[in-house]
Design a protein around this motif. Structure first.
Motif, short mmCIF file in Angstrom:
data_model
loop_
_atom_site.label_atom_id
_atom_site.label_comp_id
_atom_site.label_asym_id
_atom_site.label_seq_id
_atom_site.Cartn_x
_atom_site.Cartn_y
_atom_site.Cartn_z
N ARG A 1 -1.59 9.58 -3.78
CA ARG A 1 -1.02 8.42 -3.09
C ARG A 1 0.38 8.17 -3.65
O ARG A 1 0.58 8.18 -4.86
CB ARG A 1 -1.91 7.19 -3.29
N ILE A 2 1.33 7.90 -2.75
CA ILE A 2 2.72 7.70 -3.16
C ILE A 2 3.20 6.36 -2.62
O ILE A 2 3.13 6.11 -1.41
CB ILE A 2 3.62 8.84 -2.64
N GLY B 1 0.81 -1.20 0.00
CA GLY B 1 0.00 0.00 0.00
C GLY B 1 0.85 1.25 0.00
O GLY B 1 2.07 1.21 0.10
N PRO B 2 0.20 2.42 -0.11
CA PRO B 2 0.93 3.68 -0.18
C PRO B 2 1.70 3.98 1.12
O PRO B 2 1.24 3.68 2.22
CB PRO B 2 -0.18 4.71 -0.39
N VAL B 3 2.86 4.59 0.96
CA VAL B 3 3.62 5.07 2.12
C VAL B 3 2.96 6.31 2.70
O VAL B 3 2.91 6.50 3.92
CB VAL B 3 5.07 5.36 1.71
N VAL B 4 2.45 7.16 1.82
CA VAL B 4 1.79 8.39 2.27
C VAL B 4 0.59 8.65 1.37
O VAL B 4 0.63 8.36 0.17
CB VAL B 4 2.77 9.59 2.26
N VAL C 1 3.82 11.25 -11.79
CA VAL C 1 3.62 12.68 -11.69
C VAL C 1 2.17 12.99 -11.32
O VAL C 1 1.24 12.33 -11.79
CB VAL C 1 3.99 13.39 -13.02
N THR C 2 2.01 13.97 -10.44
CA THR C 2 0.70 14.51 -10.10
C THR C 2 0.69 15.99 -10.47
O THR C 2 1.64 16.72 -10.18
CB THR C 2 0.38 14.33 -8.61
N VAL C 3 -0.40 16.43 -11.09
CA VAL C 3 -0.55 17.83 -11.48
C VAL C 3 -1.68 18.46 -10.68
O VAL C 3 -2.77 17.89 -10.58
CB VAL C 3 -0.87 17.96 -12.99
N LEU C 4 -1.41 19.63 -10.10
CA LEU C 4 -2.44 20.46 -9.47
C LEU C 4 -2.66 21.70 -10.32
O LEU C 4 -1.72 22.23 -10.92
CB LEU C 4 -2.02 20.88 -8.06
#
Length: 502
Positions: free
Chosen positions: A33-34, A9-12, A216-219
């Motif tokens: 999720r990372i 699962g994700p670390v954070v 990559v995550t974009v905001l």
């Protein structure tokens, strides 16, 4: 470094998080999720919500809605700083190393001894072992203030890992590194990732995202837009996600040649600064944009700071037009018609306790009222004109300059430099740490000034900045070793910067 045990699962996780500051919604329903060992990029324009998300992930603020989780468990209370340090660490663009302390003291700050008095020899031994574990070649007894930017960043990473954190946030880590330093940093990051360390990588340099990140995550506008494997997201699609627009932002329209009959904006004759650069002759014509690039030890920044009055040369002369400039004096440089955008906007470019309008109009305060007195209405009108001209996103001239995003703060610095209608504009890394659209706005304003007759000397490590120049000088170990005319290739510049044949 021993590899970490795999984690399911994700670390954070940031799960549907929302954060408001008064009437402003800084984040709205963002989920990210990372996974363990991932190097996860977080990108977006200035003001997109990246800094707010980091403040939630590091426990500086508590979300108004949603939840932060580490390894599936709710984040600790905001007040429990020790618990947060064991879960996450952030290496900020502005170093948190204390320059007056040694490297060892910085590594174990507030935990120099488990109990009783500090045992200095044991502290140095612990520091030696920690630095060796992460291959950081730094003397633990050296003053931290004597370290270069790259060394300070590595010390901060080692400090974070020594506290137990295996999730590290890197905020614009390459902003002040040269190409060689960036390569070394990326090599270390890959090693950490292979050992199971998880990283959130924040950068405005999209080519770096493709070099070192896997996801990559974009905001955009405080909302989540996109998350996906870097390999599956093309450059144009990434920029479009950040801006919400179709793109060709890196396309630079060629400038018409500067006439041979153009006047002289800047003339340097035998300019020398011992330990930084050798005797140098240079002429910048009226309306010409001359770029200067090179490695961190090339002397390029020292050259620009000398022209801008921040440094006093060992020998040589500086002339703007036909006027000799008294060297080593910022007031003399201003009086001669030089506008400067310094390297560090926080330390040298802005006065944080003043408003946007006060910062933007500082050099022309004597023009805003009779007998040197400032008429508030006149200053406000001038500041409002600057805000519109340079597309500064702010609540108004009275807003504190510290409330602005990085790109908008840099626009204030540029507005101030251009407020005097200078004959020469000197820029040092003008787009460092700003988003794609802000870069376009800043460089567009520079081109407009040049088109109106201002000479421009632009020091930059960014190829996209240098594409706007009529010619580019490459410095290597204090000497100009190449002059490239418009139309150069990336390979030409990189080879010259590295001191090798293309």
């Amino acid at each position: 470094m021993m590899p970490l045990e795999p984690h399911d699962g994700p670390v954070v996780e940031a799960v549907d998080v929302t954060k408001r500051f008064g009437a402003t919604t800084a984040l709205s329903g963002v989920t990210m999720r990372i996974d363990q060992g991932s190097t996860h990029a977080l990108v977006g324009r200035n003001g997109a919500g990246k800094s707010t998300l980091v403040s939630l992930l590091t426990g500086l603020h508590r979300p108004d809605g949603g939840e932060i989780r580490f390894a599936g468990t709710a984040a600790p209370p905001v007040a429990d700083r020790a618990a947060w340090r064991q879960r996450v660490a952030c290496v900020f663009q502005r170093s948190t190393i204390i320059p007056s302390l040694t490297v060892a003291e910085n590594l174990f700050l507030n935990r120099q001894a488990e109990r009783g008095p500090i045992r200095w020899r044991a502290l140095r031994t612990r520091a030696d072992e920690l630095l060796a574990e992460y291959a950081v070649d730094v003397d633990p007894g050296a003053l931290a203030g004597d370290l270069d930017v790259e060394q300070r960043q590595l010390v901060e990473i080692a400090r974070a890992l020594s506290q137990g954190a295996r999730f590290i946030i890197l905020d614009e880590p390459t902003a002040r590194l040269d190409a060689t330093g960036i390569d070394r940093l990326f090599e270390r990051l890959r090693g950490l990732s292979a050992a199971g360390v998880t990283m959130l990588f924040i950068s405005h340099h999209l080519q770096e995202v493709y070099r070192v990140c896997d996801t990559v995550t974009v905001l955009r506008d405080a909302r989540w837009v996109l998350t996906g494997p870097v390999a599956d997201v093309g450059h144009d699609a990434l920029v479009a996600a950040m801006t919400g627009e179709a793109v060709g932002l890196t396309t630079v329209a060629p400038r018409p040649p500067v006439p041979e009959t153009a006047g002289t904006a800047l003339r340097l004759a035998g300019l020398t600064l011992s330990g930084a650069y050798e005797p140098l002759d240079l002429t910048v014509r009226t309306g010409e944009i001359v770029g200067v690039t090179g490695s961190g030890s090339s002397g390029k920044v020292s050259l620009a700071e000398t022209v801008g009055g921040l440094r006093k040369p060992t020998a040589g002369t500086i002339a703007v037009g036909t006027t000799d400039v008294r060297p080593g004096s910022v007031p003399a440089a201003l009086a001669a018609g030089i506008g400067l955008v310094p390297q560090d906007r926080h330390r040298e470019g802005l006065i944080p306790l003043l408003s946007v309008g006060e910062n933007a109009t500082l050099p022309i305060a004597d023009r805003l009222g009779p007998a040197g007195a400032i008429v508030p209405g006149r200053r406000r009108a001038v500041a409002e004109a600057f805000i519109e001209r340079y597309d500064i996103r702010t609540e108004g001239p009275e807003a504190p300059v510290g409330s602005l995003s990085g790109g908008n703060a840099q626009k204030v610095v540029l507005a101030r430099a251009l407020s005097t209608d200078p004959r020469l504009l000197v820029l040092i890394n003008p787009t460092a740490g700003v988003d794609v659209r802000s870069k376009e706005s800043l460089l567009g304003a520079v081109r407009t000034a040049a088109d109106a007759g201002t000479g421009v000397l632009m020091v930059s490590d960014e190829l996209d900045d240098l594409r706007h120049c009529d010619r580019v000088l490459v410095m290597f170990h204090g000497r100009v070793t190449a002059e490239l005319q418009a139309g150069w290739s990336d390979t030409d510049v990189v080879a010259a910067v590295e001191g090798v044949a293309a």
